[in-house]
Scaffold this active site. Structure first.
Site, PDB file in Angstrom:
ATOM      1  N   CYS A 149       0.824  -1.162   0.128  1.00 10.71           N
ATOM      2  CA  CYS A 149       0.359   0.102   0.478  1.00 10.71           C
ATOM      3  C   CYS A 149       0.854   1.488  -0.011  1.00 10.71           C
ATOM      4  CB  CYS A 149      -1.111   0.163   1.605  1.00 10.71           C
ATOM      5  SG  CYS A 149      -2.125  -1.462   1.351  1.00 10.71           S
ATOM      6  N   ASP A 182     -20.465  12.394 -15.713  1.00  4.68           N
ATOM      7  CA  ASP A 182     -21.685  12.087 -16.170  1.00  4.68           C
ATOM      8  C   ASP A 182     -22.178  11.068 -14.606  1.00  4.68           C
ATOM      9  OD1 ASP A 182     -20.931   9.515 -16.486  1.00  4.68           O
ATOM     10  OD2 ASP A 182     -21.898   8.884 -17.637  1.00  4.68           O
TER      11      ASP A 182
END
Length: 198
Positions: free
Chosen positions: A21, A114
C-alpha cells in the site's frame, strides 16, 4: 467560459502502514499532477483512522524521497467500520487480518463526469497496481467519451485508434478525414479499421 469536466478515481487499500500500500500510494502521489492534467480527482480508502492516515502519509512521502512536499496531494477515506468497503464490494474473501476479518481488496473505480462508473478493477491484497496503466485507461476513456473511436490492445496516446464496426464505411470516411485503413483478413470481413488518433 468553458465548464471543467471532472472525472474521479477511488482506489482502496487493505490498511495503513503496509508495504504494498505504501508503494502504491507513493506512486499515486508522485503521479497526482498527471491525474490533475486529466481533470481527475483522486481519493483513496483504507480501513484505518484519520489519525493513522496522517501518520502514514508522512511515511509515504518519505518513501518517495520527496522532502519538498509536506502535504499529501489527495484525501484518504477512513473506513474504520468497513461500511463503505462492504457497500462497494471491496472486501477480499481470501485475505484476512490478524483477527480474521477480510481485508479491503485493491479496487479501482473510475467515475465519469456523468457520475457513472466507467471502469472497475479488482486486484488481490497481495498484488500492487500499475498506475501507468490506470493513466493509460483514463486517457482511453476520455478519448472514447469525446470521439467515436475505440482503442486497441496496448494503445497509448498518439497511437492509431480503431473505427467501431457500428460506423458505416461512408460515414467513417467523413468522420475521419485523415483516412481509414482496413486490415485485410482471411475472412474477408472488414471489421479491423484504423485511423490516426483524432
Amino acid at each position: 467560459m468553458t465548464k471543467m469536466v471532472l472525472w474521479g478515481i477511488l482506489f482502496s487499500h487493505p490498511r495503513d502502514y503496509t508495504p504494498v500500500c505504501t508503494t502504491e500510494l507513493g506512486r499515486a502521489a508522485m503521479l497526482s499532477p498527471e491525474f490533475a492534467k486529466r481533470n481527475v480527482k483522486m481519493i483513496a480508502l483504507s480501513i484505518d483512522s484519520i489519525e493513522e492516515h496522517h501518520g502514514w502519509s508522512k511515511d509515504i512521502l518519505a518513501y518517495n524521497n520527496d522532502e519538498t512536499v509536506t502535504e499529501f496531494p489527495f484525501p484518504i477515506i477512513a473506513d474504520e467500520k468497513r461500511e463503505l468497503a462492504v457497500e462497494l464490494g471491496m472486501l477480499d474473501p481470501d485475505e484476512k487480518d490478524q483477527s480474521g476479518m477480510p481485508l479491503t481488496a485493491r479496487c479501482v473505480f473510475i467515475i465519469g463526469p456523468d457520475k457513472k462508473l466507467k471502469l472497475s478493477l479488482l486486484y488481490p491484497a497481495t498484488t500492487g497496481r500499475n498506475f501507468d496503466e490506470i493513466l493509460r485507461v483514463i486517457d482511453s476513456l476520455q478519448l472514447t467519451a469525446q470521439k467515436r473511436v475505440a482503442t486497441p490492445v496496448d494503445w497509448k496516446p498518439g497511437d492509431r485508434v480503431m473505427v467501431p464496426p457500428s460506423i458505416p464505411e461512408e460515414e467513417a470516411k467523413c468522420m475521419f478525414p485523415a483516412g481509414v485503413y482496413t486490415k485485410e483478413l482471411p475472412s474477408g470481413k472488414k471489421y479491423l479499421r484504423y485511423t490516426p488518433q483524432p
